[in-house]
Write a protein that holds these residues in place. Structure first.
Motif, PDB file in Angstrom:
ATOM      1  N   ALA A 104       3.150  17.856  -8.876  1.00  0.00           N
ATOM      2  CA  ALA A 104       3.847  16.599  -8.143  1.00  0.00           C
ATOM      3  C   ALA A 104       5.157  16.841  -7.982  1.00  0.00           C
ATOM      4  CB  ALA A 104       3.933  15.537  -9.684  1.00  0.00           C
ATOM      5  N   PRO A 105       6.023  15.946  -6.848  1.00  0.00           N
ATOM      6  CA  PRO A 105       7.121  16.152  -6.432  1.00  0.00           C
ATOM      7  C   PRO A 105       8.034  16.583  -7.367  1.00  0.00           C
ATOM      8  CG  PRO A 105       6.040  14.371  -5.075  1.00  0.00           C
ATOM      9  CD  PRO A 105       5.266  14.760  -6.338  1.00  0.00           C
ATOM     10  N   GLU A 106       8.337  15.768  -8.480  1.00  0.00           N
ATOM     11  CA  GLU A 106       9.269  16.157  -9.418  1.00  0.00           C
ATOM     12  C   GLU A 106       9.072  17.187 -10.140  1.00  0.00           C
ATOM     13  OE1 GLU A 106       6.504  13.375 -11.644  1.00  0.00           O
ATOM     14  OE2 GLU A 106       7.146  13.393  -9.535  1.00  0.00           O
ATOM     15  N   ASP A 107       7.995  17.853 -10.184  1.00  0.00           N
ATOM     16  CA  ASP A 107       7.589  19.079 -10.756  1.00  0.00           C
ATOM     17  C   ASP A 107       7.554  20.489  -9.908  1.00  0.00           C
ATOM     18  OD1 ASP A 107       7.293  17.915 -13.368  1.00  0.00           O
ATOM     19  OD2 ASP A 107       5.199  17.446 -12.794  1.00  0.00           O
ATOM     20  N   GLY A 160      12.606  19.791  -8.273  1.00  0.00           N
ATOM     21  CA  GLY A 160      12.562  18.310  -7.897  1.00  0.00           C
ATOM     22  C   GLY A 160      11.920  18.255  -6.314  1.00  0.00           C
ATOM     23  N   PRO A 161      11.791  17.206  -5.822  1.00  0.00           N
ATOM     24  CA  PRO A 161      11.268  17.059  -4.513  1.00  0.00           C
ATOM     25  C   PRO A 161      12.271  17.705  -3.448  1.00  0.00           C
ATOM     26  CG  PRO A 161      11.603  14.907  -5.599  1.00  0.00           C
ATOM     27  CD  PRO A 161      12.185  15.868  -6.434  1.00  0.00           C
ATOM     28  N   TYR A 162      11.833  18.342  -2.321  1.00  0.00           N
ATOM     29  CA  TYR A 162      12.468  19.259  -1.301  1.00  0.00           C
ATOM     30  C   TYR A 162      13.367  18.220  -0.751  1.00  0.00           C
ATOM     31  CZ  TYR A 162       8.331  22.432  -2.040  1.00  0.00           C
ATOM     32  OH  TYR A 162       7.409  23.247  -2.554  1.00  0.00           O
ATOM     33  N   ALA A 163      13.336  16.879  -0.727  1.00  0.00           N
ATOM     34  CA  ALA A 163      14.365  15.956   0.086  1.00  0.00           C
ATOM     35  C   ALA A 163      15.835  16.077  -0.688  1.00  0.00           C
ATOM     36  CB  ALA A 163      13.846  14.545  -0.109  1.00  0.00           C
ATOM     37  N   GLY A 164      15.733  16.666  -1.892  1.00  0.00           N
ATOM     38  CA  GLY A 164      16.982  16.915  -2.437  1.00  0.00           C
ATOM     39  C   GLY A 164      17.709  18.303  -2.369  1.00  0.00           C
ATOM     40  N   MET A 165      17.111  19.130  -1.592  1.00  0.00           N
ATOM     41  CA  MET A 165      17.513  20.360  -1.391  1.00  0.00           C
ATOM     42  C   MET A 165      18.932  20.430  -0.739  1.00  0.00           C
ATOM     43  SD  MET A 165      14.510  23.145  -0.873  1.00  0.00           S
ATOM     44  CE  MET A 165      13.297  23.500  -2.055  1.00  0.00           C
ATOM     45  N   GLY A 189       0.782  -1.304   0.053  1.00  0.00           N
ATOM     46  CA  GLY A 189       0.000  -0.020  -0.075  1.00  0.00           C
ATOM     47  C   GLY A 189       0.686   1.443  -0.161  1.00  0.00           C
ATOM     48  N   PHE A 190       1.923   1.177   0.772  1.00  0.00           N
ATOM     49  CA  PHE A 190       2.884   2.386   0.807  1.00  0.00           C
ATOM     50  C   PHE A 190       3.482   2.504  -0.362  1.00  0.00           C
ATOM     51  CE2 PHE A 190       7.598   3.400   1.538  1.00  0.00           C
ATOM     52  CZ  PHE A 190       7.325   4.943   1.711  1.00  0.00           C
ATOM     53  N   SER A 191       3.834   1.562  -1.244  1.00  0.00           N
ATOM     54  CA  SER A 191       4.619   1.546  -2.476  1.00  0.00           C
ATOM     55  C   SER A 191       3.464   2.250  -3.662  1.00  0.00           C
ATOM     56  CB  SER A 191       4.870   0.375  -2.996  1.00  0.00           C
ATOM     57  OG  SER A 191       6.302  -0.221  -2.457  1.00  0.00           O
ATOM     58  N   ARG A 192       2.291   1.817  -3.513  1.00  0.00           N
ATOM     59  CA  ARG A 192       1.304   2.315  -4.480  1.00  0.00           C
ATOM     60  C   ARG A 192       1.179   3.704  -4.276  1.00  0.00           C
ATOM     61  NH1 ARG A 192      -1.422  -2.515  -3.539  1.00  0.00           N
ATOM     62  NH2 ARG A 192      -2.674  -1.632  -1.830  1.00  0.00           N
ATOM     63  N   ALA A 193       0.989   4.172  -3.172  1.00  0.00           N
ATOM     64  CA  ALA A 193       0.751   5.532  -2.754  1.00  0.00           C
ATOM     65  C   ALA A 193       2.065   6.263  -3.007  1.00  0.00           C
ATOM     66  CB  ALA A 193       0.636   5.769  -1.519  1.00  0.00           C
ATOM     67  N   PHE A 194       3.255   5.912  -3.006  1.00  0.00           N
ATOM     68  CA  PHE A 194       4.475   6.481  -3.010  1.00  0.00           C
ATOM     69  C   PHE A 194       4.644   6.596  -4.662  1.00  0.00           C
ATOM     70  CE2 PHE A 194       9.094   7.584  -3.618  1.00  0.00           C
ATOM     71  CZ  PHE A 194       9.265   8.530  -2.192  1.00  0.00           C
ATOM     72  N   ARG A 195       4.293   5.700  -5.377  1.00  0.00           N
ATOM     73  CA  ARG A 195       4.604   5.892  -6.983  1.00  0.00           C
ATOM     74  C   ARG A 195       3.569   6.860  -7.557  1.00  0.00           C
ATOM     75  NH1 ARG A 195       6.834   2.923 -10.949  1.00  0.00           N
ATOM     76  NH2 ARG A 195       7.608   1.325  -9.692  1.00  0.00           N
ATOM     77  N   ALA A 196       2.355   6.707  -7.051  1.00  0.00           N
ATOM     78  CA  ALA A 196       1.148   7.806  -7.451  1.00  0.00           C
ATOM     79  C   ALA A 196       1.755   9.353  -7.212  1.00  0.00           C
ATOM     80  CB  ALA A 196       0.017   7.497  -6.848  1.00  0.00           C
ATOM     81  N   ALA A 197       2.248   9.167  -6.076  1.00  0.00           N
ATOM     82  CA  ALA A 197       2.811  10.817  -5.834  1.00  0.00           C
ATOM     83  C   ALA A 197       4.160  11.386  -6.473  1.00  0.00           C
ATOM     84  CB  ALA A 197       2.924  11.185  -4.379  1.00  0.00           C
ATOM     85  N   GLY A 213       6.015   9.351  -8.797  1.00  0.00           N
ATOM     86  CA  GLY A 213       6.326   8.650  -9.855  1.00  0.00           C
ATOM     87  C   GLY A 213       7.475   7.589 -10.140  1.00  0.00           C
ATOM     88  N   LEU A 214       7.797   7.060  -8.738  1.00  0.00           N
ATOM     89  CA  LEU A 214       8.850   6.129  -8.752  1.00  0.00           C
ATOM     90  C   LEU A 214       8.386   5.408  -7.674  1.00  0.00           C
ATOM     91  CD1 LEU A 214      12.275   8.319  -8.882  1.00  0.00           C
ATOM     92  CD2 LEU A 214      11.415   6.864 -10.450  1.00  0.00           C
ATOM     93  N   SER A 215       9.018   3.988  -7.552  1.00  0.00           N
ATOM     94  CA  SER A 215       8.668   3.240  -6.229  1.00  0.00           C
ATOM     95  C   SER A 215       9.433   3.677  -5.179  1.00  0.00           C
ATOM     96  CB  SER A 215       9.044   1.899  -6.816  1.00  0.00           C
ATOM     97  OG  SER A 215      10.650   1.789  -6.867  1.00  0.00           O
ATOM     98  N   PRO A 216       9.265   3.351  -3.939  1.00  0.00           N
ATOM     99  CA  PRO A 216      10.047   3.729  -2.993  1.00  0.00           C
ATOM    100  C   PRO A 216      11.658   3.350  -3.177  1.00  0.00           C
ATOM    101  CG  PRO A 216       8.069   2.930  -1.928  1.00  0.00           C
ATOM    102  CD  PRO A 216       8.018   2.771  -3.368  1.00  0.00           C
ATOM    103  N   GLY A 217      11.630   2.090  -3.567  1.00  0.00           N
ATOM    104  CA  GLY A 217      13.232   1.706  -3.715  1.00  0.00           C
ATOM    105  C   GLY A 217      13.907   2.240  -4.774  1.00  0.00           C
ATOM    106  N   GLU A 218      13.044   2.930  -5.943  1.00  0.00           N
ATOM    107  CA  GLU A 218      13.928   3.440  -6.958  1.00  0.00           C
ATOM    108  C   GLU A 218      14.181   5.010  -6.385  1.00  0.00           C
ATOM    109  OE1 GLU A 218      11.696   1.704 -10.704  1.00  0.00           O
ATOM    110  OE2 GLU A 218      10.564   3.081  -9.723  1.00  0.00           O
ATOM    111  N   PHE A 219      13.338   5.427  -5.803  1.00  0.00           N
ATOM    112  CA  PHE A 219      13.548   6.785  -5.368  1.00  0.00           C
ATOM    113  C   PHE A 219      14.756   6.636  -4.296  1.00  0.00           C
ATOM    114  CE2 PHE A 219      12.884  10.274  -1.901  1.00  0.00           C
ATOM    115  CZ  PHE A 219      12.588  11.223  -2.741  1.00  0.00           C
TER     116      PHE A 219
END
Length: 283
Positions: free
Chosen positions: A266-269, A225-230, A89-97, A99-105
């Protein structure tokens, strides 16, 4: 007797940020806001621009994205820690937000330091940087103390208050000001300010504070991109870019202008312009 919607919405966002993994049902949050369940959700969405479910999901996934690149925790444990019953369930929600799976992110986030080193070796530019001169500007908003990546809690409270006061048409953008050096100050003690740009003639709302942005020369880095990369973006700006530029940083805090928000993109945008104050040119 007038209803203080600002205080009620502030309590709801505080509850979500204090415990992102909590259930935060409509009934529970209506109780927190001291509003009837029948009216609560309509009031919340109208004044904040997002539904309760969207707000909870956004906060959970933002915290999860940070945790993915900063910890080695298994996905199942991260899922439970951020309010999801299982990794699927986490992976589905994360990919929807995102655009990547949690592992890929996680893998892409871990690869960024090497990307930075490669760009430094090759003399390239990780993000576009331009030199600009800005005018002094006025902010109203709320102070925040704690890790910079958690300033979203202050922005959520601020957005709810601006909406409740009907002031959005009189604002010109959201700005975060970062007052301390995170390499020298403990994360829990870092000071920042969540604000909106306003004109000089707008009265300061009760319960808010004012902050002034000094004008002058700045390096403007266009971060996307996502704020996590700042954090890594700042390392590149203060390291490789500054060393090659010949510029000297001024004794004033960096600030960020948010060109869109997690509610609208979206986070990547996500588009953020980061301003580093510079000393005057002596050419």
């Amino acid at each position: 007797m007038s209803v203080d919607y600002r205080a009620r919405l502030r309590r709801v966002y505080a509850a979500i940020h204090d415990d992102p993994a909590g259930e935060h049902s409509l009934d529970a949050m209506a109780d927190v806001a001291a509003l009837s369940r029948f009216h609560f959700h309509r009031v919340f969405a109208a004044m904040t621009g997002e539904t309760l479910a969207e707000a909870v999901r956004r906060v959970r996934l933002h915290r999860a994205a940070e945790a993915l690149v900063r910890s080695e925790a298994p996905l199942a444990a991260l899922a439970r820690a951020h309010g999801y019953a299982d990794a699927a369930g986490f992976s589905r929600a994360f990919r929807a937000a995102y655009g990547l799976s949690p592992g890929e992110f996680r893998r892409q986030g871990r690869a960024l330091p090497e990307t930075l080193r490669r760009i430094t070796r090759e003399g390239g530019s990780m993000y576009p940087v331009t030199l600009e001169t800005t005018a002094p500007q006025r902010l109203i908003g709320l102070p925040f103390t704690g890790p910079y990546l958690k300033i979203g809690a202050a922005f959520d409270r601020l957005a709810a208050e601006i909406g409740a006061l009907g002031l959005w048409p009189r604002t010109r953008g959201m700005v975060g000001v970062y007052l301390d050096d995170p390499s020298a100050v403990p994360a829990e003690a870092l000071r920042s300010f969540a604000g909106v740009l306003v004109a000089e003639d707008l009265p300061l709302p009760e319960g808010m504070q004012e902050h002034r942005l000094a004008g002058g020369r700045h390096a403007r880095m266009a971060f996307r991109g996502p704020y996590a990369g700042m954090g890594l973006a700042y390392e590149w700006l203060y390291g490789s870019w500054l060393a090659a530029s010949g510029e000297a940083p001024r004794s004033a805090p960096c600030w960020e202008l948010y060109l869109n928000t997690p509610q609208s993109a979206a986070p990547e945008d996500l588009a953020t312009d980061i301003y580093l104050p510079l000393e005057d040119s002596h050419d």
